[in-house]
Design an enzyme around this catalytic site. Structure first.
Site, PDB file in Angstrom:
ATOM      1  CG  ASP A 288      -1.894  -1.083   1.267  1.00 27.38           C
ATOM      2  OD1 ASP A 288      -2.646  -1.191   0.289  1.00 27.38           O
ATOM      3  OD2 ASP A 288      -1.923  -1.855   2.251  1.00 27.38           O
TER       4      ASP A 288
ATOM      5  CG  ASP B  50      -6.615  -4.166  -0.054  1.00 26.14           C
ATOM      6  OD1 ASP B  50      -7.550  -4.792   0.491  1.00 26.14           O
ATOM      7  OD2 ASP B  50      -5.835  -3.438   0.589  1.00 26.14           O
TER       8      ASP B  50
HETATM    9 ZN   LIG Z   1      -4.197  -2.376   0.129  1.00 30.35          ZN
END
Ligand SMILES: [Zn+2]
Length: 1188
Positions: free
Chosen positions: A209, A321
């Site tokens: 991320d 995600d």
């Molecule tokens: Zn993520």
């Protein structure tokens, strides 16, 4: 010849330098006066005549003055000055003959009102070059060619699965499915592989991320960099090993740091197929809140970097995600010539529904696509998560044993209390049997004998030890399996494209084709739930301050890209080396990357930790400020007459930015234009590709002003007070509003000066009415007229199109009356709030778990100001949590036809509350059907279901929602992404902010408590259906042309650039018109993005290329709603590239894939190219460097 336009003050001849010529004055008085006037007449009509005296003209003097006044109607400054000077002479003032001559000389070359201008001389006044007045653009009602409506009238795409139907049919019950909790017990028959074994690809991956629990840079330094560093030697150790990676934000950062040797090794790993770059976007973008401009831009940035640096063109999308999926992304990937894509976070109940039908792999088709030309092969992962326990098969406690990073003495454990065992000769058979049983069960959910098994998790593979554990243990099992054909299974390490290629190969289909029996599907995957009633509709609204900031950044970046490309073209044409092309290219590249970074699924979603949110915020604000500077400077450069005399001086620019954001979490502060009695220029930039009128507001230092348009005509202006408190106003700051008109992609220069009271009949002071005054002393807002009402009553405001009424007592909007048909519509606005549940799962950054329905927030007798005037009228209501403004703009064209709503929401005094605005209309939408947009690109049909919990009926609203019945459509257009719903017939709710003390157990570890005063802006548009044609029976909906344009105009406000304090002005042209012909209404120029040179070359990194990506989007239009009062035309989406620009000549134009990875066609620039409805097409435009 700098410092020229500081002209008018210097016209006031300073007494200090004057000498009295009283002695000669008496004798010369008449002679001088008349000869001077004569001079003036002659210079205006026949420039440069000898300046001798002709006293016999005396008789005609009066008539000539009159003629001059007529001729120079727009230039009474000149007349007035000369008259004043003469008057001073007449009164025996301290004015010399020389000075009078000077005045006249200065005006000799003036180029006013269409007179042919002389060259720029010593005269300062002539720097204001009012241009020949063209007829004002006339607003008109368009008859849209019928072919433009074919799409809206056509049936929607035929697909095997329409997600709206699936929603209707699916019961959404949550039955315990055993080991696969959200599914069912899977069984299989081994004989199915008697002819051909099951082919399995184990796909090692690491999900990184770019910001979440740590900032982007912290993650890079502490984790992601280590993944890359270990990747090289560990993949090199064994050619059978594979790895794939997605986020170019991290990858490019690392690339800049490594030496040439490592770069070569990485290239080799990519070439031999061990390393695959999937998606290749700057980030793995959120698909709910992100606007399509930014989604495309971050993909383009990643692809341009990859193609330019590594020569790599990704072909498979990998999105594991993001919290729900939009069909817009499927379209974008398809237009980028991707063959395949993968998604994961889909509602567990939909996964089960599709899995039962073996429809987890499908051709994702756009809902308007009749031919299937937008089909893209999509794989949906079946289980709860993308981690290893939920990837090998239905039983997580078994799969967890095959994540070797959970062996004893490693970082992670298995929560099911069955830990992995190292693979040895002694246990390999037993372990393999356990694992392949899971593989075979998972394979029952798909139609091909090919299976995808991801092996990874967040920030995995950051140590050499982990690479060894995973690859060595798996290799032992793989070797065992592949040496035992009786198992009817073969296993390899693979990448995503290896998997898809095997599917194509095993089904005899060309890459990107449709494998047999793979169904088609249309629709989108919102709203996501991962378990029980845990719906992820909270993040549609979380951190709305930054969602607003995101859109502001986007609007600035888009305009900056377009004006930079335009200005660069002029700089090349004029061979201007003084244009700061490199410095600005750096601004742009940084801004592209900052905006791209924020599209990450923990960025714009508002689901990062507080300090990470602040880090994103700082990046966005830095880019906004840089884009403002860039736009101001490019507008200056384009406006300067003599480009050779232009120079870039950042410390003392000529034109200022309109407002400054000092901090990432503060609202912008407006720059105030200090007025004098000489006119100050204000540049306006229009980033849309057609001429339009738009109300602009400039902060000024005086209430008495005069505004002149580029032709020199004084136009209507309205001044309103700047409030320092509810009933107090500033005495040195005022806001002047007026309707400005600016050509497409052009710049117009307006002039504002201070006048004395009552000197300008076209300047109106706003009339203020106050209700529910809270002050003990009567307000004094002189010079503005004020009426303080002691009793309340219903009241109205109006413009040329609309008259709207407000309820007494609450001061909230009540009805909207359209003057055209005298139809009155109920539109009542109120604020409501949701509370968080007291027990069980709680609302957090991701989840919305309300305690029942919303309760109205009482707003009885709020302090209310009504400001009325000829340009803007508005009602300002101050409640406990919201400063609420409802505004009508009296602008001809698009802007005047909708109602503006602007709120500043501040819920810092509350906790565990979510505040929404509820709009109750009289629209009778059947079955509680409503429409919300996906990424500002297309509309999606929604329906409120009682079988779903309240929070499931909330949807993302990046730009628009509407309700309609057989007569009327009511649209709410939004200038930022927020969550919305329509829980009752005729009612719409838009969530505005949420303040939550609890974490919602999705890993963030904190609530959402960093709220700030948050602006949000909307427009309400009410449209009547044309004729008696009923609404289409299909589910397909498009905004009307007026709806599209209202949305585009709201986001694409003019950039207002006031003169920088005491700046040295240069000769300016008052109107820049880069477009030869406006683009038609239905074509939206999404971007005109100058291409970056080689990113990994220090010398070339920011040297712009001569090519630019012109991205054109043709709107899909619902023609049932007439296109009223527009300033553009329609032509069926056609454009002839050679004719777009006036001065910028193109060398060639090529039609490209969306992100410019592939060339499609070399276009004939003279011929008309058609963009089809709904399509977004990229054209690579090469500009000619100079006129040779
Ligand atoms: Zn993520």
């Amino acid at each position: 010849m700098n410092n020229l336009c500081r002209c008018l003050s210097k016209l006031h001849i300073k007494s200090a330098i004057m000498k009295r010529y009283m002695v000669i004055w008496g004798a010369l008085f008449f002679l001088v006066m008349f000869s001077s006037l004569y001079l003036m007449l002659e210079t205006v009509s026949t420039a440069n005549k000898p300046t001798e005296l002709n006293t016999h003209e005396l008789d005609n003097i009066e008539g000539k003055i009159q003629r001059i006044e007529e001729d120079l109607m727009k230039n009474h400054e000149t007349i007035k000055e000369i008259k004043d000077t003469v008057r001073k002479i007449g009164k025996g003032g301290a004015v010399s003959l020389d000075q009078l001559k000077d005045v006249l000389d200065r005006h000799k070359d003036s180029d006013y009102g269409g007179n042919v201008g002389g060259k720029v001389g010593v005269v300062k006044m002539n720097q204001i070059k009012f241009q020949e007045r063209k007829d004002k653009t006339v607003v008109k009602d368009l008859t849209i060619p019928t072919d433009m409506c074919l799409l809206a009238d056509a049936p929607e795409a035929k697909t095997d699965y329409k997600l709206t139907d699936v929603f209707e049919k699916n019961s959404f019950t949550d039955v315990d499915g055993g080991v696969w909790k959200q599914g069912w017990p899977i069984t299989y028959d081994n004989s199915q592989w008697s002819k051909r074994s099951l082919k399995v690809f184990v796909i090692p991956h690491s999900h990184t991320d770019p910001g979440w629990l740590k900032t982007f840079m912290e993650y890079y330094r502490q984790q992601t960099k280590l993944i890359f560093e270990n990747m090289i030697p560990k993949l090199e150790e064994d050619g059978r090993r594979k790895f794939m990676y997605a986020e170019m934000s991290f990858f490019s950062l690392w690339w800049d740091e490594i030496d040439i040797g490592k770069k070569e090794r990485v290239k080799k790993l990519i070439e031999n197929g061990q390393l695959e770059i999937v998606t290749g976007g700057w980030v793995m973008t959120d698909e709910a809140n992100a606007h399509y401009f930014a989604m495309i831009d971050q993909l383009l940035e990643g692809h341009q970097w990859l193609d330019g640096t590594l020569g790599v063109k990704p072909k498979s999308g990998w999105s594991i995600d993001p919290f729900g999926y939009s069909s817009t992304m499927a379209y974008i990937l398809r237009e980028a010539d991707f063959s395949n894509m993968l998604i994961q976070r889909v509602h567990y109940s939909l996964k089960k529904y599709l899995a039962k039908e073996k429809a987890l792999e499908f051709m994702w088709r756009q809902q308007w696509d009749q031919e299937g030309s937008t089909d893209i092969f999509c794989h949906m992962m079946p289980f709860y998560s993308y981690d290893a326990p939920h990837s090998c098969g239905p039983d997580p406690k078994i799969c967890c044993q095959f994540d070797f990073m959970r062996l004893p003495n490693t970082k992670f454990r298995c929560p099911w209390k069955l830990n992995p065992l190292p693979i040895t000769e002694g246990n390999v058979a037993e372990r393999v049997n356990l694992l392949i049983d899971q593989y075979k069960k998972k394979a029952q959910l798909y139609k091909t004998d090919t299976l995808l098994v991801p092996l990874g998790d967040d920030f995995r593979y950051d140590t050499a030890g982990e690479w060894d554990l995973q690859f060595q243990n798996y290799q032992k099992m793989i070797d065992y399996i592949n040496h035992h054909p009786e198992l009817k299974i073969e296993v390899h390490f693979g990448t995503l494209s290896d998997y898809f290629n095997a599917v194509y190969e095993r089904t005899n289909v060309e890459e990107g084709g449709r494998p047999p029996q793979v169904p088609t599907l249309s629709g989108d995957f919102f709203t996501y739930a991962d378990r029980e009633d845990n719906y992820w509709s909270g993040y549609y609204t979380s951190r709305p301050f930054y969602k607003n900031l995101d859109r502001v950044t986007e609007v600035h970046l888009r305009a900056a890209e377009i004006i930079y490309t335009t200005a660069l073209g002029y700089a090349r044409k004029h061979a201007s080396s003084n244009f700061p092309s490199v410095a600005f290219m750096k601004f742009l590249v940084d801004a592209r990357r900052n905006l791209g970074l924020f599209q990450h699924h923990d960025g714009i979603t508002g689901t990062s930790k507080e300090f990470v949110v602040a880090d994103y915020g700082k990046r966005l604000v830095e880019s906004i400020n840089n884009m403002k500077k860039l736009i101001a400077e490019c507008a200056t450069y384009l406006s300067v007459e003599d480009k050779a005399k232009y120079s870039y001086t950042p410390s003392s620019p000529i034109f200022n930015i309109d407002e400054l954001r000092k901090n990432h979490d503060s609202l912008p502060e407006k720059n105030v234009l200090m007025l004098t009695n000489e006119p100050s220029p204000v540049l306006m930039y229009n980033s849309l590709t057609h001429v339009r009128q738009h109300v602009v507001k400039v902060y000024v230092s005086s209430p008495y002003v005069e505004v002149k348009d580029p032709s020199g005509e004084v136009i209507q202006s309205q001044v309103e007070p700047y409030w320092t408190d509810k009933e107090k106003i500033a005495t040195d700051i005022f806001k002047v509003s007026f309707v400005a008109e600016v050509p497409g992609l052009g710049i117009s220069c307006y002039y504002i000066k201070q006048v004395t009271e009552n000197d300008n009949p076209k300047n109106t002071l706003s009339f203020v009415t106050i209700y529910h005054s809270t002050s003990t002393t009567p307000a004094n807002i002189k010079p503005f007229p004020l009426d303080i009402k002691t009793h309340s009553e219903d009241f109205t405001i109006e413009n040329d199109y609309l008259k709207i009424s407000f309820t007494e007592g609450t001061s909230m909007l009540k009805t909207v009356n359209r003057k055209e048909d005298e139809e009155e519509h109920k539109v009542s606005v109120e604020f409501v709030e949701y509370s968080t549940r007291r027990s069980g799962d709680k609302s957090g950054a991701y989840l919305f778990l309300p305690e029942g329905v919303a309760k109205p927030v009482p707003t009885l007798s709020p302090f209310t100001r009504i400001v009325r005037g000829p340009v803007i009228s508005e009602v300002q209501v101050f409640t406990h949590t919201v400063n609420h403004v409802v505004r009508l703009i009296n602008s001809p064209g698009t802007e005047g036809q909708s109602v503006d709503m602007y709120n500043i929401v501040d819920i810092r005094q509350q906790i565990d509350k979510e505040i929404a605005v509820r709009i109750t209309t009289d629209i009778k939408n059947e079955d509680r059907v409503f429409y919300t947009d996906l990424n500002g690109y297309q509309m999606s049909r929604r329906k409120t279901y009682d079988k779903l919990p309240l929070q499931a009926n909330f949807y993302p609203m990046p730009a628009m929602m509407f309700l309609e019945d057989s007569n009327t459509r009511f649209s709410v257009l939004s200038a930022q992404s927020l969550g919305c719903s329509s829980l009752q017939q005729g009612v719409m709710e838009v969530m505005m902010d949420r303040r939550l003390s609890h974490d919602d157990s999705r890993g963030l570890g904190e609530g959402v408590k960093d709220n700030k005063a948050t602006p949000n802006r909307f427009k309400f548009l009410i449209e009547s259906r044309k004729g008696s044609k009923p609404p289409s029976k299909t589910e397909l909906r498009f905004p009307s042309l007026l709806g599209h344009l209202t949305s585009a105009h709201m986001l694409g406000s003019f950039f207002v650039l006031p003169q920088y304090k005491n700046s040295k002005l240069m000769a300016l042209t008052t109107s820049v018109r880069p477009l030869d012909v406006d683009l038609p209404c239905e074509l939206y120029m999404l971007n005109l993005r100058t291409m970056q040179n080689k990113d990994d070359s220090d010398a070339l990194k920011y040297v712009p290329k001569e090519t630019a990506a012109m991205i054109l989007h043709r709107y899909g239009i619902d023609c049932s709603y007439p296109a009223k009062s527009l300033t553009c035309y329609t032509n069926g989406g056609k454009v002839a590239f050679a004719k777009i620009f006036n001065d910028l000549k193109m060398l060639e134009v090529k039609s490209m894939s969306l992100t410019l990875m592939y060339e499609r066609e070399n276009l004939d620039m003279e011929a008309l190219t058609t963009v089809k409805p709904m399509e977004i097409n990229t054209f690579k435009v090469t500009f000619r460097s100079s006129e040779t």
